[in-house]
Design an enzyme around this catalytic site. Structure first.
Site, PDB file in Angstrom:
ATOM      1  N   PRO A   1     -21.365  -9.299  34.876  1.00 34.17           N
ATOM      2  CA  PRO A   1     -21.976 -10.400  35.630  1.00 34.17           C
ATOM      3  C   PRO A   1     -22.629  -9.850  36.888  1.00 34.17           C
ATOM      4  CG  PRO A   1     -19.647 -10.832  35.183  1.00 34.17           C
ATOM      5  CD  PRO A   1     -19.917  -9.406  34.814  1.00 34.17           C
ATOM      6  N   GLU A   2     -23.744 -10.428  37.248  1.00 36.51           N
ATOM      7  CA  GLU A   2     -24.426 -10.040  38.469  1.00 36.51           C
ATOM      8  C   GLU A   2     -23.783 -10.758  39.649  1.00 36.51           C
ATOM      9  OE1 GLU A   2     -27.831  -8.455  38.608  1.00 36.51           O
ATOM     10  OE2 GLU A   2     -27.424  -7.800  36.591  1.00 36.51           O
TER      11      GLU A   2
ATOM     12  N   LYS B   1     -18.934  -8.205  43.909  1.00 36.23           N
ATOM     13  CA  LYS B   1     -18.575  -8.752  42.597  1.00 36.23           C
ATOM     14  C   LYS B   1     -17.104  -9.154  42.539  1.00 36.23           C
ATOM     15  CE  LYS B   1     -22.263  -6.300  40.372  1.00 36.23           C
ATOM     16  NZ  LYS B   1     -22.614  -5.268  39.393  1.00 36.23           N
TER      17      LYS B   1
ATOM     18  N   ARG C   1     -25.098   0.560  29.743  1.00 39.84           N
ATOM     19  CA  ARG C   1     -26.178  -0.076  30.486  1.00 39.84           C
ATOM     20  C   ARG C   1     -27.555   0.418  30.021  1.00 39.84           C
ATOM     21  NH1 ARG C   1     -24.048   0.820  35.846  1.00 39.84           N
ATOM     22  NH2 ARG C   1     -25.241   2.718  35.807  1.00 39.84           N
TER      23      ARG C   1
ATOM     24  N   ASN D   1     -27.306  -4.816  36.818  1.00 45.53           N
ATOM     25  CA  ASN D   1     -28.379  -4.140  36.088  1.00 45.53           C
ATOM     26  C   ASN D   1     -29.633  -4.999  35.926  1.00 45.53           C
ATOM     27  OD1 ASN D   1     -29.329  -1.845  34.639  1.00 45.53           O
ATOM     28  ND2 ASN D   1     -29.024  -3.000  32.746  1.00 45.53           N
TER      29      ASN D   1
END
Ligand SMILES: [Zn+2]
Length: 265
Positions: free
Chosen positions: A2-3, A55, A245, A170
């Protein structure tokens, strides 16, 4: 992963629903958390606030007790009206916090710790976080300074370093670099101060728009092989050697020789 904007939104929703409410039930499949909840008598305490830091999601209870969770790849918090059916299986449940009105449920959260505020400030992963890109008080100059302190790192990796700048994942790494016309594999040392300031500013603008609920159309992320919306070239993708990623970028719009390229954007 999650961003930061996803966690920021989750924290805001949880804060709106839970702050000022008394905990009527608390459970966790993590034995350390369950034991601490019992020792600290979480039931009966009031939820004071919920906040995102990078985060990490922090739930503060009365009496200086805090639950820290980190979502890593697959974790999430859900909020349900009391008694409503969950949208994820019970086997994925890690933590439940119940108030008279709501159930807040953490699913597949791999990192959870129930501790005091004082202990929390000693936590290395929190105390060394860089400026948080989503907060009003975000210090862009300090974030740029921290990014510039790792000149040999590629700018794409530098933007993900939570100790330089907290909250970027990302997706917004890829999008902010596209918006800035910078190739993700450019070394920080090869960028000007203005380039770094610009990519930080673009990342913040995109993420704040996402937090505000505006739908962000991705220019490169998830678009490998498809035509760049700006120039028509095929969007490139490269998988990171260390993890799953994938970096996306436009090889024509994003150059390593940024100074020459920036004028054309
Ligand atoms: Zn392009």
């Amino acid at each position: 992963m999650p961003e930061g904007d996803t966690i920021f939104r989750a924290a805001r929703a949880l804060n709106d629903a839970l702050s000022g409410r008394a905990v009527t039930h608390f459970e966790s499949v993590f034995q350390r958390v369950a034991r601490a909840a019992s020792d600290l008598a979480i039931r009966g305490r009031t939820i004071e606030r919920v906040e995102a830091r990078g985060k990490h999601l922090l739930i503060w209870f009365s009496g200086d007790v805090v639950l820290r969770t980190h979502m890593r790849m697959h974790g999430s918090w859900h909020l349900y009206a009391a008694g409503a059916r969950w949208r994820a299986p019970r086997s994925d449940m890690r933590i439940v916090i119940r108030t008279p009105q709501y159930d807040a449920v953490a699913f597949n959260v791999p990192v959870a710790e129930l501790t005091s505020g004082r202990e929390l400030e000693r936590n290395q992963s929190l105390s060394t976080l860089g400026p948080d890109i989503l907060t009003d008080a975000f210090d862009a100059a300090e974030a740029a300074r921290r990014i510039e302190s790792t000149p040999d790192v590629d700018i794409g990796d530098a933007l993900l370093n939570q100790h330089a700048i907290a909250g970027i994942g990302n997706i917004f790494k890829c999008e902010a670099l596209f918006s800035s016309g910078i190739d993700p594999f450019t070394r920080v040392a090869d960028l000007s101060h203005e380039d770094i300031a610009r990519v930080v500013e673009r990342a913040r603008r995109l993420m704040r728009a996402s937090v505000a609920g505006r739908r962000v159309q991705f220019s490169v992320y998830g678009r490998g092989g498809r035509a760049c919306r700006r120039c028509g070239a095929a969007i490139a993708r490269r998988k990171d050697a260390h993890d799953a990623r994938v970096t996306y970028w436009c090889p024509r719009c994003q150059r390593r020789n940024v100074a020459a390229n920036a004028r054309t954007l």
